[in-house]
Design a protein around this motif. Structure first.
Motif, short mmCIF file in Angstrom:
data_model
loop_
_atom_site.label_atom_id
_atom_site.label_comp_id
_atom_site.label_asym_id
_atom_site.label_seq_id
_atom_site.Cartn_x
_atom_site.Cartn_y
_atom_site.Cartn_z
N ARG A 1 0.83 -1.22 0.00
CA ARG A 1 0.00 0.00 0.00
C ARG A 1 0.86 1.26 0.00
O ARG A 1 0.53 2.26 -0.64
CB ARG A 1 -0.95 -0.02 1.20
CG ARG A 1 -1.73 1.26 1.45
CD ARG A 1 -2.67 1.56 0.27
NE ARG A 1 -3.35 2.80 0.44
CZ ARG A 1 -2.94 3.98 -0.06
NH1 ARG A 1 -1.80 4.06 -0.71
NH2 ARG A 1 -3.64 5.07 0.10
N SER A 2 1.98 1.26 0.70
CA SER A 2 2.82 2.45 0.80
C SER A 2 3.46 2.83 -0.54
O SER A 2 3.93 3.96 -0.70
CB SER A 2 3.92 2.23 1.85
OG SER A 2 4.75 1.14 1.49
N ASN A 3 3.48 1.92 -1.50
CA ASN A 3 4.06 2.20 -2.82
C ASN A 3 3.01 2.32 -3.92
O ASN A 3 3.35 2.31 -5.09
CB ASN A 3 5.05 1.09 -3.19
CG ASN A 3 6.23 1.09 -2.24
OD1 ASN A 3 6.72 2.13 -1.85
ND2 ASN A 3 6.65 -0.10 -1.86
N PHE A 4 1.73 2.41 -3.55
CA PHE A 4 0.63 2.47 -4.50
C PHE A 4 0.65 3.79 -5.29
O PHE A 4 0.48 3.79 -6.51
CB PHE A 4 -0.69 2.31 -3.75
CG PHE A 4 -1.92 2.36 -4.60
CD1 PHE A 4 -2.10 1.49 -5.66
CD2 PHE A 4 -2.93 3.26 -4.31
CE1 PHE A 4 -3.26 1.52 -6.43
CE2 PHE A 4 -4.09 3.30 -5.07
CZ PHE A 4 -4.26 2.43 -6.13
N LEU A 5 0.87 4.89 -4.62
CA LEU A 5 0.91 6.19 -5.27
C LEU A 5 2.29 6.38 -5.90
O LEU A 5 3.31 6.31 -5.22
CB LEU A 5 0.65 7.32 -4.26
CG LEU A 5 0.73 8.75 -4.79
CD1 LEU A 5 -0.29 9.01 -5.89
CD2 LEU A 5 0.55 9.75 -3.64
N VAL A 6 2.32 6.57 -7.22
CA VAL A 6 3.57 6.74 -7.94
C VAL A 6 3.98 8.20 -7.85
O VAL A 6 3.26 9.09 -8.31
CB VAL A 6 3.44 6.30 -9.42
CG1 VAL A 6 4.74 6.57 -10.17
CG2 VAL A 6 3.04 4.84 -9.51
N LEU A 7 5.13 8.43 -7.22
CA LEU A 7 5.63 9.79 -7.04
C LEU A 7 6.90 9.98 -7.85
O LEU A 7 7.64 9.03 -8.11
CB LEU A 7 5.92 10.05 -5.56
CG LEU A 7 4.72 9.95 -4.61
CD1 LEU A 7 5.19 10.00 -3.17
CD2 LEU A 7 3.73 11.05 -4.90
N LEU A 8 7.17 11.22 -8.21
CA LEU A 8 8.41 11.53 -8.93
C LEU A 8 9.60 11.42 -8.04
O LEU A 8 9.58 11.52 -6.88
CB LEU A 8 8.34 12.95 -9.52
CG LEU A 8 7.29 13.15 -10.60
CD1 LEU A 8 7.29 14.59 -11.08
CD2 LEU A 8 7.54 12.23 -11.76
#
Length: 154
Positions: free
Chosen positions: A147-154
């Motif tokens: 879950r902690s890596n679900f949002l793809v950030l730059l």
């Protein structure tokens, strides 16, 4: 090669479901600049997305980028329908939205979305985040991350 990572497939198929014409054009431009060898199919609403998938059961896209706020049928409704269908459920779905609501993101993760990409206002950032999402999809063999890596950030 995409962002320094060799892609496993020489050519792959992406389906983009987004009702905003400019966003569809920016997505295509980003793929072109990333030099991604892909066929991009585009639909402009949720009903057309589901019709496209059901009409192409013999040759499904390898990944779907799915906008949330679309007419006719929302992205969340489409995701639920995709994940309930035996054959469609195997397609990785990357949410592609301007929304940043943590409750919505949590719900989409629990529904089985692979990643969540926020649409960037800056083209360079948009290109980078699309490239990163595609790289993560390839590296992780379509397995949903923690879950902690679900949002793809730059």
């Amino acid at each position: 090669m995409l962002l320094g990572v060799e892609m496993k497939d020489e050519h792959f198929t992406i389906l983009l479901a987004d009702d905003d014409e400019d966003d569809r054009m920016f997505f295509q431009d980003a793929l072109d600049e990333l030099l991604v060898s892909a066929t991009l199919h585009v639909v402009s609403n949720g009903l057309d997305l589901m019709l496209f998938l059901k009409d192409h059961l013999h040759q499904l896209p390898q990944v779907i980028f799915l906008d949330l706020n679309m007419p006719s049928k929302s992205g969340a409704e489409c995701l639920a329908e995709i994940k309930k269908h035996k054959k469609l459920s195997k397609i990785p779905v990357i949410i592609y939205s301007t929304s940043a609501n943590p409750d919505v993101m949590e719900s989409l993760y629990n529904m089985g979305a692979l990643y969540y990409v926020r649409k960037e206002g800056d083209f360079s950032n948009l290109k980078s985040v699309i490239g990163k999402a595609l790289t993560l999809w390839q590296q992780n063999s379509s397995r949903q991350p923690h879950r902690s890596n679900f949002l793809v950030l730059l």
